[in-house]
Design a protein around this motif. Structure first.
Motif, PDB file in Angstrom:
ATOM      1  N   ALA A 258       0.834  -1.206   0.000  1.00 35.53           N
ATOM      2  CA  ALA A 258       0.000   0.000   0.000  1.00 35.53           C
ATOM      3  C   ALA A 258       0.867   1.254   0.000  1.00 35.53           C
ATOM      4  CB  ALA A 258      -0.927  -0.007   1.208  1.00 35.53           C
ATOM      5  N   LEU A 259       1.963   1.235   0.748  1.00 34.59           N
ATOM      6  CA  LEU A 259       2.889   2.362   0.753  1.00 34.59           C
ATOM      7  C   LEU A 259       3.517   2.546  -0.625  1.00 34.59           C
ATOM      8  CD1 LEU A 259       4.643   4.556   2.049  1.00 34.59           C
ATOM      9  CD2 LEU A 259       6.173   2.736   2.869  1.00 34.59           C
ATOM     10  N   ALA A 260       3.931   1.433  -1.249  1.00 34.92           N
ATOM     11  CA  ALA A 260       4.529   1.510  -2.577  1.00 34.92           C
ATOM     12  C   ALA A 260       3.572   2.136  -3.582  1.00 34.92           C
ATOM     13  CB  ALA A 260       4.950   0.116  -3.043  1.00 34.92           C
ATOM     14  N   LEU A 261       2.302   1.760  -3.521  1.00 32.69           N
ATOM     15  CA  LEU A 261       1.310   2.338  -4.430  1.00 32.69           C
ATOM     16  C   LEU A 261       1.135   3.830  -4.183  1.00 32.69           C
ATOM     17  CD1 LEU A 261      -1.236  -0.592  -4.482  1.00 32.69           C
ATOM     18  CD2 LEU A 261      -0.272   0.479  -6.519  1.00 32.69           C
ATOM     19  N   ASP A 262       1.100   4.246  -2.930  1.00 29.05           N
ATOM     20  CA  ASP A 262       0.984   5.675  -2.620  1.00 29.05           C
ATOM     21  C   ASP A 262       2.154   6.460  -3.210  1.00 29.05           C
ATOM     22  OD1 ASP A 262      -1.412   5.535  -1.245  1.00 29.05           O
ATOM     23  OD2 ASP A 262      -0.458   5.282   0.715  1.00 29.05           O
ATOM     24  N   LEU A 263       3.352   5.885  -3.169  1.00 28.79           N
ATOM     25  CA  LEU A 263       4.548   6.564  -3.653  1.00 28.79           C
ATOM     26  C   LEU A 263       4.571   6.716  -5.170  1.00 28.79           C
ATOM     27  CD1 LEU A 263       7.164   4.872  -1.304  1.00 28.79           C
ATOM     28  CD2 LEU A 263       6.470   7.282  -1.261  1.00 28.79           C
ATOM     29  N   LEU A 264       3.703   5.986  -5.859  1.00 25.42           N
ATOM     30  CA  LEU A 264       3.653   6.069  -7.324  1.00 25.42           C
ATOM     31  C   LEU A 264       2.848   7.266  -7.823  1.00 25.42           C
ATOM     32  CD1 LEU A 264       3.171   2.323  -8.323  1.00 25.42           C
ATOM     33  CD2 LEU A 264       5.253   3.688  -8.464  1.00 25.42           C
ATOM     34  N   ALA A 265       2.406   8.131  -6.936  1.00 26.72           N
ATOM     35  CA  ALA A 265       1.655   9.317  -7.354  1.00 26.72           C
ATOM     36  C   ALA A 265       2.534  10.311  -8.109  1.00 26.72           C
ATOM     37  CB  ALA A 265       1.034   9.996  -6.139  1.00 26.72           C
ATOM     38  N   ASP A 266       3.842  10.175  -8.029  1.00 23.98           N
ATOM     39  CA  ASP A 266       4.768  11.101  -8.693  1.00 23.98           C
ATOM     40  C   ASP A 266       4.785  10.847 -10.198  1.00 23.98           C
ATOM     41  OD1 ASP A 266       6.811  12.711  -9.545  1.00 23.98           O
ATOM     42  OD2 ASP A 266       8.332  11.880  -8.204  1.00 23.98           O
ATOM     43  N   PRO A 267       4.336  11.799 -11.039  1.00 25.82           N
ATOM     44  CA  PRO A 267       4.317  11.596 -12.492  1.00 25.82           C
ATOM     45  C   PRO A 267       5.698  11.356 -13.099  1.00 25.82           C
ATOM     46  CG  PRO A 267       3.016  13.529 -11.871  1.00 25.82           C
ATOM     47  CD  PRO A 267       3.780  13.116 -10.662  1.00 25.82           C
ATOM     48  N   ALA A 268       6.759  11.780 -12.411  1.00 25.06           N
ATOM     49  CA  ALA A 268       8.114  11.573 -12.940  1.00 25.06           C
ATOM     50  C   ALA A 268       8.412  10.097 -13.147  1.00 25.06           C
ATOM     51  CB  ALA A 268       9.141  12.195 -11.989  1.00 25.06           C
ATOM     52  N   LEU A 269       7.732   9.221 -12.412  1.00 24.08           N
ATOM     53  CA  LEU A 269       7.992   7.783 -12.508  1.00 24.08           C
ATOM     54  C   LEU A 269       7.541   7.186 -13.832  1.00 24.08           C
ATOM     55  CD1 LEU A 269       7.046   6.939  -8.838  1.00 24.08           C
ATOM     56  CD2 LEU A 269       9.331   6.747  -9.842  1.00 24.08           C
ATOM     57  N   ASP A 270       6.763   7.938 -14.619  1.00 23.69           N
ATOM     58  CA  ASP A 270       6.403   7.454 -15.953  1.00 23.69           C
ATOM     59  C   ASP A 270       7.639   7.235 -16.819  1.00 23.69           C
ATOM     60  OD1 ASP A 270       3.654   7.368 -15.525  1.00 23.69           O
ATOM     61  OD2 ASP A 270       3.368   9.454 -16.149  1.00 23.69           O
ATOM     62  N   ALA A 271       8.751   7.879 -16.465  1.00 24.29           N
ATOM     63  CA  ALA A 271       9.993   7.713 -17.220  1.00 24.29           C
ATOM     64  C   ALA A 271      10.530   6.284 -17.137  1.00 24.29           C
ATOM     65  CB  ALA A 271      11.051   8.697 -16.713  1.00 24.29           C
ATOM     66  N   LEU A 272      10.051   5.508 -16.159  1.00 24.06           N
ATOM     67  CA  LEU A 272      10.523   4.132 -16.009  1.00 24.06           C
ATOM     68  C   LEU A 272       9.822   3.167 -16.948  1.00 24.06           C
ATOM     69  CD1 LEU A 272      11.616   5.498 -13.429  1.00 24.06           C
ATOM     70  CD2 LEU A 272      11.143   3.376 -12.211  1.00 24.06           C
ATOM     71  N   ILE A 273       8.748   3.608 -17.591  1.00 28.47           N
ATOM     72  CA  ILE A 273       8.020   2.750 -18.529  1.00 28.47           C
ATOM     73  C   ILE A 273       8.463   3.138 -19.933  1.00 28.47           C
ATOM     74  CG2 ILE A 273       5.752   2.034 -19.362  1.00 28.47           C
ATOM     75  CD1 ILE A 273       4.679   2.800 -16.568  1.00 28.47           C
ATOM     76  N   THR A 274       9.245   2.267 -20.557  1.00 34.44           N
ATOM     77  CA  THR A 274       9.932   2.636 -21.797  1.00 34.44           C
ATOM     78  C   THR A 274       9.511   1.812 -23.013  1.00 34.44           C
ATOM     79  OG1 THR A 274      11.764   1.174 -21.181  1.00 34.44           O
ATOM     80  CG2 THR A 274      11.956   3.493 -20.555  1.00 34.44           C
ATOM     81  N   GLY A 275       8.560   0.936 -22.859  1.00 38.44           N
ATOM     82  CA  GLY A 275       8.098   0.138 -23.989  1.00 38.44           C
ATOM     83  C   GLY A 275       6.718  -0.409 -23.722  1.00 38.44           C
ATOM     84  N   GLU A 276       6.051  -0.855 -24.775  1.00 31.75           N
ATOM     85  CA  GLU A 276       4.673  -1.312 -24.637  1.00 31.75           C
ATOM     86  C   GLU A 276       4.357  -2.347 -25.708  1.00 31.75           C
ATOM     87  OE1 GLU A 276       1.463   1.545 -23.195  1.00 31.75           O
ATOM     88  OE2 GLU A 276       0.923   1.290 -25.314  1.00 31.75           O
ATOM     89  N   SER A 277       3.566  -3.345 -25.328  1.00 35.19           N
ATOM     90  CA  SER A 277       3.106  -4.370 -26.255  1.00 35.19           C
ATOM     91  C   SER A 277       1.639  -4.666 -25.997  1.00 35.19           C
ATOM     92  CB  SER A 277       3.884  -5.684 -26.077  1.00 35.19           C
ATOM     93  OG  SER A 277       5.233  -5.549 -26.414  1.00 35.19           O
ATOM     94  N   ALA A 278       0.921  -5.035 -27.034  1.00 33.50           N
ATOM     95  CA  ALA A 278      -0.404  -5.616 -26.849  1.00 33.50           C
ATOM     96  C   ALA A 278      -0.235  -7.023 -26.288  1.00 33.50           C
ATOM     97  CB  ALA A 278      -1.148  -5.658 -28.175  1.00 33.50           C
ATOM     98  N   PHE A 279      -1.196  -7.461 -25.493  1.00 34.01           N
ATOM     99  CA  PHE A 279      -1.104  -8.790 -24.885  1.00 34.01           C
ATOM    100  C   PHE A 279      -0.892  -9.879 -25.937  1.00 34.01           C
ATOM    101  CE2 PHE A 279      -3.361 -12.720 -23.637  1.00 34.01           C
ATOM    102  CZ  PHE A 279      -2.564 -13.097 -22.570  1.00 34.01           C
ATOM    103  N   ASP A 280      -1.582  -9.790 -27.058  1.00 32.76           N
ATOM    104  CA  ASP A 280      -1.463 -10.819 -28.090  1.00 32.76           C
ATOM    105  C   ASP A 280      -0.066 -10.895 -28.686  1.00 32.76           C
ATOM    106  OD1 ASP A 280      -4.088 -11.506 -27.710  1.00 32.76           O
ATOM    107  OD2 ASP A 280      -4.848 -10.446 -29.481  1.00 32.76           O
ATOM    108  N   ASP A 281       0.707  -9.817 -28.563  1.00 32.16           N
ATOM    109  CA  ASP A 281       2.066  -9.806 -29.100  1.00 32.16           C
ATOM    110  C   ASP A 281       3.113 -10.214 -28.072  1.00 32.16           C
ATOM    111  OD1 ASP A 281       1.131  -8.881 -31.551  1.00 32.16           O
ATOM    112  OD2 ASP A 281       1.319  -6.771 -30.971  1.00 32.16           O
ATOM    113  N   LEU A 282       2.686 -10.508 -26.844  1.00 31.74           N
ATOM    114  CA  LEU A 282       3.640 -10.763 -25.775  1.00 31.74           C
ATOM    115  C   LEU A 282       4.540 -11.977 -26.018  1.00 31.74           C
ATOM    116  CD1 LEU A 282       4.706  -9.731 -23.112  1.00 31.74           C
ATOM    117  CD2 LEU A 282       2.942 -11.049 -21.932  1.00 31.74           C
ATOM    118  N   PRO A 283       4.050 -13.108 -26.556  1.00 32.13           N
ATOM    119  CA  PRO A 283       4.967 -14.226 -26.802  1.00 32.13           C
ATOM    120  C   PRO A 283       6.143 -13.831 -27.703  1.00 32.13           C
ATOM    121  CG  PRO A 283       2.704 -14.980 -26.939  1.00 32.13           C
ATOM    122  CD  PRO A 283       2.645 -13.479 -26.836  1.00 32.13           C
TER     123      PRO A 283
END
Length: 311
Positions: A258-283
């Protein structure tokens, strides 16, 4: 796979996003979990046994579609593998705060590791600290340390492209050769021999390296000559599988998450997400991640909204 009928106290969750824990999941994919760690490294809802085939993963964010009335319609985080829908006990999910977008909440497991690490490390006001390894875990640790008063913190990585992540988090970046020494604490998260050796070099006498890397079945050489003994240096492991002894008597796993989730309110942390896939492309894309063809930090999996679950 068919979903089981939910029982009393269960919830049905439709996945919105999940995150690929790049280091651990790549190691699992290549069969690198040592036999002695087969039990310790099981994910909470893993199916199958190591080395393979296994259903693995633990960074899932979804919406509760059925079950516990208090959770119905809530966005929740769960330590569940990559799957479009699943049934788990209601106690296995944690509501995502309204201040945290669902797309960012996949970082909760990584932030939880960072929280536990800092409970273990117990940094003090005014400490000189280096975080070696600007991956998901290292970057999360640095994002918390930079909030400590009077602390000199630097994020150290051999990849100059990681400077952009450090800048987004408001942390000083340094290449390994340029990192400032005399550190009271070094948090190591590069999972490399070179990174661990450099971490020791950066310590002041009687300083501590907090080791967050997990090497799986790889053997690692550690330079215990030079100033290791005369400097009375310390290498200490930290691992998220147990709540830090510093807080174990007063905090449990749910409190920590719960503490970890609260700490994710900082928008700067979006910089840690650097790629994206659709579920069907995951394999396909998991194989590319494991082969190093899709570098980056957290890789986000996006799920479609097809068909609601019905009993």
């Amino acid at each position: 796979m068919p979903l089981p009928e939910p029982g009393d106290g269960d919830v049905v969750v439709r996945s919105l996003y999940s995150g690929v824990s790049r280091g651990t999941e790549t190691l699992v994919l290549r069969g690198g979990v040592p036999r002695s760690q087969h039990t310790a490294m099981r994910a909470p809802f893993q199916e199958g046994d190591f080395p393979a085939p296994v259903k693995y993963g633990y960074l899932n964010v979804g919406v509760v579609e059925a079950g516990c009335a208090a959770l119905l319609g809530r966005t929740v985080f769960c330590l569940y593998p990559h799957q479009t829908r699943y049934v788990v006990p209601a106690t296995a999910v944690t509501p995502v705060p309204g201040t945290v977008p669902a797309a960012r909440a996949i970082l909760a497991g990584t932030m939880e590791t960072a929280v536990n690490a800092l409970w273990d490390a117990a940094p003090l006001v005014g400490d000189r600290i280096a975080v070696v390894g600007a991956g998901m875990v290292g970057a999360c640790v640095a994002s918390l340390l930079v909030r400590f008063p009077g602390v000199r913190v630097q994020l150290v990585d051999a990849d100059p492209a990681k400077a952009a992540v450090a800048d987004a988090l408001g942390v000083r970046f340094a290449a390994p050769d340029d990192a400032l020494g005399g550190c009271d604490l070094v948090v190591h998260a590069s999972a490399t021999e070179a990174g661990l050796a450099r971490s020791l070099e950066l310590l002041a006498p009687e300083g501590t390296v907090l080791e967050l890397s997990w090497y799986g079945d790889r053997e690692v050489s550690l330079p215990l000559g030079e100033a290791f003994h005369s400097g009375r240096l310390v290498v200490r492991a930290s691992q998220v599988g147990a709540v830090s002894p510093a807080r174990r008597s007063r905090r449990d796993f749910r409190d920590r998450l719960a503490l970890a989730l609260d700490l994710l309110a900082d928008p700067a942390l979006d910089a840690l997400i650097t790629g994206e896939s659709a579920f069907d492309d995951l394999p396909r894309d998991m194989a590319r991640i494991a082969a190093g063809e899709l570098p980056g930090l957290c890789h986000r999996v996006v799920y479609g909204g097809e068909g609601r679950w019905a009993p």
